[in-house]
Design an enzyme around this catalytic site. Structure first.
Site, PDB file in Angstrom:
ATOM      1  N   LYS A  22       0.828  -1.210   0.000  1.00  0.00           N
ATOM      2  CA  LYS A  22       0.000   0.000   0.000  1.00  0.00           C
ATOM      3  C   LYS A  22       0.859   1.254   0.000  1.00  0.00           C
ATOM      4  O   LYS A  22       0.547   2.222  -0.678  1.00  0.00           O
ATOM      5  CB  LYS A  22      -0.923   0.003   1.217  1.00  0.00           C
ATOM      6  CG  LYS A  22      -2.063  -0.976   1.080  1.00  0.00           C
ATOM      7  CD  LYS A  22      -2.976  -0.868   2.260  1.00  0.00           C
ATOM      8  CE  LYS A  22      -4.079  -1.915   2.164  1.00  0.00           C
ATOM      9  NZ  LYS A  22      -4.852  -1.999   3.387  1.00  0.00           N
ATOM     10  N   LYS A  50      -5.507  -9.756  -8.991  1.00  0.00           N
ATOM     11  CA  LYS A  50      -6.688 -10.214  -8.269  1.00  0.00           C
ATOM     12  C   LYS A  50      -7.845  -9.256  -8.566  1.00  0.00           C
ATOM     13  O   LYS A  50      -7.624  -8.045  -8.706  1.00  0.00           O
ATOM     14  CB  LYS A  50      -6.350 -10.205  -6.768  1.00  0.00           C
ATOM     15  CG  LYS A  50      -7.431 -10.769  -5.887  1.00  0.00           C
ATOM     16  CD  LYS A  50      -6.960 -10.783  -4.437  1.00  0.00           C
ATOM     17  CE  LYS A  50      -8.119 -11.089  -3.521  1.00  0.00           C
ATOM     18  NZ  LYS A  50      -7.747 -11.209  -2.132  1.00  0.00           N
ATOM     19  N   LYS A  92     -11.808  -3.631  -6.957  1.00  0.00           N
ATOM     20  CA  LYS A  92     -12.423  -2.406  -7.459  1.00  0.00           C
ATOM     21  C   LYS A  92     -11.353  -1.374  -7.844  1.00  0.00           C
ATOM     22  O   LYS A  92     -11.461  -0.706  -8.862  1.00  0.00           O
ATOM     23  CB  LYS A  92     -13.344  -1.831  -6.385  1.00  0.00           C
ATOM     24  CG  LYS A  92     -14.479  -1.054  -6.972  1.00  0.00           C
ATOM     25  CD  LYS A  92     -15.568  -0.813  -5.969  1.00  0.00           C
ATOM     26  CE  LYS A  92     -16.662  -0.017  -6.655  1.00  0.00           C
ATOM     27  NZ  LYS A  92     -17.752   0.307  -5.779  1.00  0.00           N
TER      28      LYS A  92
END
Ligand code: SF4
Length: 337
Positions: free
Chosen positions: A111, A205, A208
């Protein structure tokens, strides 16, 4: 009865990756375990967001979860921020977790690599996850194989807290130290049978944020517009080239949505160049449609009754607050508050 806990971000509507990888499994598990499912809105605010959108997305997620089969009369479904003890326990675990351990977490590395400025919330995200699970002293956490490592910090937090603050049992351990009660169970993974669902780009994967999803409540036309250009076996250039189903994401989606006989037919047609990828995708679109029609119609009914959704979430939060308070009373007592 063993207790399971799992959470999902309020990203709005579910996509088929969430559904196959988690929620469809939860709908089955709710009948086998004392089940707690949480819409983790405190996790969602570790990146920039609009408050009004958060409210709307939380509601849509609740609609999707109930439409996809969670029954609030059987399991507890609630919103994390309605049980403030989550953040209290997270703070406590923060105080016993070395900084280096958090900086080494794969989630944090991934992240933080995607963002210019990283909040402390992103670093502490797995500690809040540990608190989410341990607040209910859950024994099991339904996860996919790729998420098993994320559970490790929860197990470490439980072990570390028990050894520091669990009541002394009066016995000695093998190395002569005072034995402590195992107040927090070390949660075990409960592996989800469905393999990781890849996005329509076939590379990452389904997620959204990657823009490679099919929404659970999308119309057949919207779904077909996404399926038609979806990536297949890259070596199958022409219709006359035989394909390799195992390397094709469309084949894996067939395995998730189509009957066994259809999956076998797909494999034969693909390996013998008996049909083109568009034919194969049309059959998949029909299979997806068969599964999603009842979910879409339940979602439409639920969306028309917002009070029913609010009541279900309130009932779930009431029950979870009671459980959370019991845990925190014991935690505070053992920690000297
Ligand atoms: Fe994939 Fe189907 Fe095309 Fe084979 S025929 S490559 S399984 S889309």
């Amino acid at each position: 009865m063993s207790r399971i806990f799992s959470g999902i971000q309020p990203s709005g509507e579910l996509h088929i990756g969430n559904y196959l990888g988690a929620v469809k499994n939860w709908a089955r598990l709710q009948h086998e375990y004392d089940s707690i499912f949480c819409i983790v809105d405190y996790h969602a605010i570790t990146i920039a967001y609009e408050p009004e959108q958060l409210r709307a997305r939380r509601h849509s997620m609740a609609v999707s979860l109930l439409a996809a089969g969670l029954d609030p009369n059987v399991c507890s479904v609630f919103v994390q921020s309605q049980v403030p003890e989550h953040t209290e326990l997270a703070w406590i675990f923060n105080t016993i977790t070395p900084l280096g351990e958090l900086e080494r977490q794969t989630q944090f590395k991934e992240k933080s690599a995607r963002q210019e400025s990283v909040s402390a919330g992103i670093l502490n995200y797995p500690v809040l996850q540990a608190a989410d699970i341990l607040l209910y002293r859950a024994n099991l956490v339904p996860v996919g194989e790729d998420q098993v490592q994320h559970l490790e910090l929860s197990r470490v937090c439980a072990r570390r807290w028990n050894s520091l603050f669990g009541h002394r049992t009066g016995n000695k351990t093998e190395d002569g130290a005072d034995e402590r009660e195992q107040f927090f169970p070390e949660p075990e993974p409960l592996l989800t049978p469905t393999r990781r669902i890849m996005g329509l780009d076939g590379r990452a994967k389904m997620s959204k944020s990657m823009g490679n999803t099919i929404g659970l409540l999308e119309s057949p036309e919207e779904i077909w517009n996404k399926l038609r250009p979806a990536v297949t076996d890259p070596k199958r250039i022409k219709k006359t080239d035989p394909g390799t189903p195992e390397v094709c994401n469309i084949y894996h989606l067939h395995k998730a949505f189509s009957p066994v006989a259809t999956v076998e037919h797909v494999a034969t047609q693909c390996t013998t160049a008996g049909w083109g990828c568009i034919d194969c995708k049309k059959v998949l679109a029909d299979s997806i449609e068969r599964e999603l029609v009842p979910i879409r119609s339940r979602a439409a009914e639920l969306a028309a009754k917002p009070k029913m959704i609010d009541d279900a979430l309130s009932a779930g939060a009431d029950r979870c607050r009671r459980l959370a308070r019991d845990t925190m009373d014991a935690v505070r007592d053992r920690m000297g508050f």
